[in-house]
Design an enzyme around this catalytic site. Structure first.
Site, short mmCIF file in Angstrom:
data_model
loop_
_atom_site.label_atom_id
_atom_site.label_comp_id
_atom_site.label_asym_id
_atom_site.label_seq_id
_atom_site.Cartn_x
_atom_site.Cartn_y
_atom_site.Cartn_z
N LYS A 180 0.84 -1.21 0.00
CA LYS A 180 0.00 0.00 0.00
C LYS A 180 0.88 1.26 0.00
O LYS A 180 2.09 1.17 0.15
CB LYS A 180 -0.92 0.01 1.22
CG LYS A 180 -1.69 -1.28 1.45
CD LYS A 180 -2.93 -1.42 0.59
CE LYS A 180 -3.50 -2.82 0.77
NZ LYS A 180 -4.81 -3.06 0.27
C1 LIG Z 1 -5.59 -4.25 0.77
C2 LIG Z 1 -7.07 -4.21 0.69
C3 LIG Z 1 -7.89 -4.70 1.71
C4 LIG Z 1 -7.43 -5.49 2.89
O1 LIG Z 1 -6.30 -5.18 3.47
P1 LIG Z 1 -5.44 -6.25 4.31
O2 LIG Z 1 -4.69 -5.35 5.22
O3 LIG Z 1 -4.57 -6.97 3.35
O4 LIG Z 1 -6.36 -7.14 5.06
C5 LIG Z 1 -9.26 -4.52 1.59
N1 LIG Z 1 -9.81 -3.94 0.52
C6 LIG Z 1 -9.06 -3.50 -0.50
C7 LIG Z 1 -9.73 -2.87 -1.66
C8 LIG Z 1 -7.67 -3.64 -0.47
O5 LIG Z 1 -6.94 -3.24 -1.50
#
Ligand SMILES: *Cc1c(COP(=O)(O)O)cnc(C)c1O
Length: 398
Positions: A180
């Site tokens: 991210k």
């Molecule tokens: C990354 C992501 C999540 C979940 O995040 P995690 O920390 O990996 O559980 C949920 N929704 C979207 C759209 C994402 O890109």
């Protein structure tokens, strides 16, 4: 190999983690609250509750909205699977609405037609950091008495008319996995303006314990969704650098967009509407409609062969095996989502991607794509060949 993504960790994050490791408060210590306060400052939210993943955060938001068995939640099929899974965790039913093919976000003009007496909430996703038109979604929700749960997991720092994405809903969630915009290793955070929701989420993340209650007193069914002080300290260091990191990402995106003007076979990511600020999560292009999924898969394979990390973001959620089995979804149910997801190519994208690498990636993409023969072109060639044959055959017949 140029990786698809790469976290941006400096000495500041290393020092922050070391400081916690040298203390005796590795979890449930002061760094959690510091991190939550920084998130509130950045987003303008009243409350923030740090959790151990974006998925746990979404789960608690769905729970806080009172969604139970059979309740419907309107959401998008073009997302990471966790956004819809969070609805299933509580027995809710995801009602998918097809997307706007420009922004790749839920098509707001189709939401109202999907509302039924069982609808309880709308769960929009700011896909790839491109903010949804939140005021319009908020207005629809208010007209119909629905909650809004914002999946802002890909959109920290994105804004709509100056207001942070994630803060238009009753609840919103950001995520901090290493791919991210910023990371805590693993982690997520819930933002809300509702003190009761914040209180419940704090209890749920910590085994259902009450505020100030003793370690073995559990007031409600809870989970262990805590984020450690180590993760939170890393998160605070990253948050401090977020404006600079987002600027770099916007610069990398600009470099790509500029160079990809030379590749007419692909469609670059859409820029946000006036008044909206993008937070660049990934850089996803797509092949134009005259190309097929097979073409796209070949491009991915050839780029990887050239040392370029790339991916097919996303497989539509309704076509994931357990969604098909459980709800009977099939190909053709959400044609815009499918048409786009069959053609996407996520290119390497991270803060310190050098311009020279971007040159190489774009030139490689241009060359690979040129070897593809699009469908209309094939048809034209077949037709031309038929005409040729007639031209040859006819004189002989005469
Ligand atoms: C990354 C992501 C999540 C979940 O995040 P995690 O920390 O990996 O559980 C949920 N929704 C979207 C759209 C994402 O890109």
């Amino acid at each position: 190999m140029i990786p698809l993504s790469s976290p941006d960790i400096t000495e500041a994050e290393v020092q922050a983690a070391v400081e916690v490791l040298r203390s005796d408060r590795l979890s449930l210590g002061p760094k959690v609250q510091e991190f939550e306060e920084s998130v509130c400052r950045l987003t303008g939210s009243r409350f923030a509750v740090a959790v151990n993943s974006g998925t746990s955060g979404l789960h608690l938001c769905v729970k806080a909205s009172g969604i139970g068995p059979g309740d419907e939640v309107i959401t998008t099929p073009f997302s990471f699977v966790a956004s819809a899974n969070a609805i299933l965790f509580e027995g809710g039913v995801p009602v998918f609405v097809d997307i706007d093919p420009a922004s790749y976000n839920i098509d707001v003009s189709r939401i109202e037609a999907a509302i039924t007496p069982r609808t309880r909430a709308i769960l929009p996703v700011h896909v790839f950091g491109h903010p949804c038109p939140m005021q319009e979604i908020r207005d629809i929700a208010d007209r119909h008495g629905l909650a809004v749960i914002e999946d802002a997991c890909e959109a920290i720092g994105a804004r709509v008319n100056g207001r942070a994405a994630g803060t238009f809903g009753e609840t919103g969630v950001f995520a901090f996995y290493p791919n991210k915009q910023m990371t805590t290793g693993e982690g997520g955070v819930i933002v809300t303006g509702d003190d009761e929701v914040a209180r419940l989420c704090r209890s749920w993340r910590n085994q259902g314990r009450g505020e100030g209650g003793s370690w073995l007193q559990h007031e409600r069914l809870g989970y262990n969704y805590r984020l450690s002080d180590i993760n939170c300290a890393i998160g605070s260091a990253q948050l401090g650098r977020l404006p600079e990191m987002l600027r770099r990402r916007a610069q990398v995106a600009d470099w790509y967009t500029e160079r990809l003007k030379l590749v007419p076979e692909i469609v670059p990511p859409a820029l946000p509407a006036p008044g909206a600020d993008m937070s660049w999560f990934v850089y996803v292009v797509r092949l134009r409609d005259e190309f097929s999924r097979q073409h796209r898969d070949r491009v991915l394979e050839e780029l990887r062969g050239l040392g370029i990390g790339c991916s097919d973001y996303f497989t539509p959620i309704h076509l994931q095996l357990f969604y098909r089995e459980r709800f009977g979804f099939q190909e053709g149910d959400f044609p815009l989502t499918e048409r786009i997801s069959e053609r996407t190519i996520a290119l390497p994208f991270f803060n310190h991607l050098p311009q020279g690498d971007i040159d190489y990636i774009c030139e490689s993409l241009r060359r690979v794509v040129r070897t593809l023969v699009p469908q209309p072109e094939l048809d034209r060639r077949v037709e031309a060949a038929a005409v040729d044959r007639r031209a040859i055959v006819m004189p002989r017949a005469l």
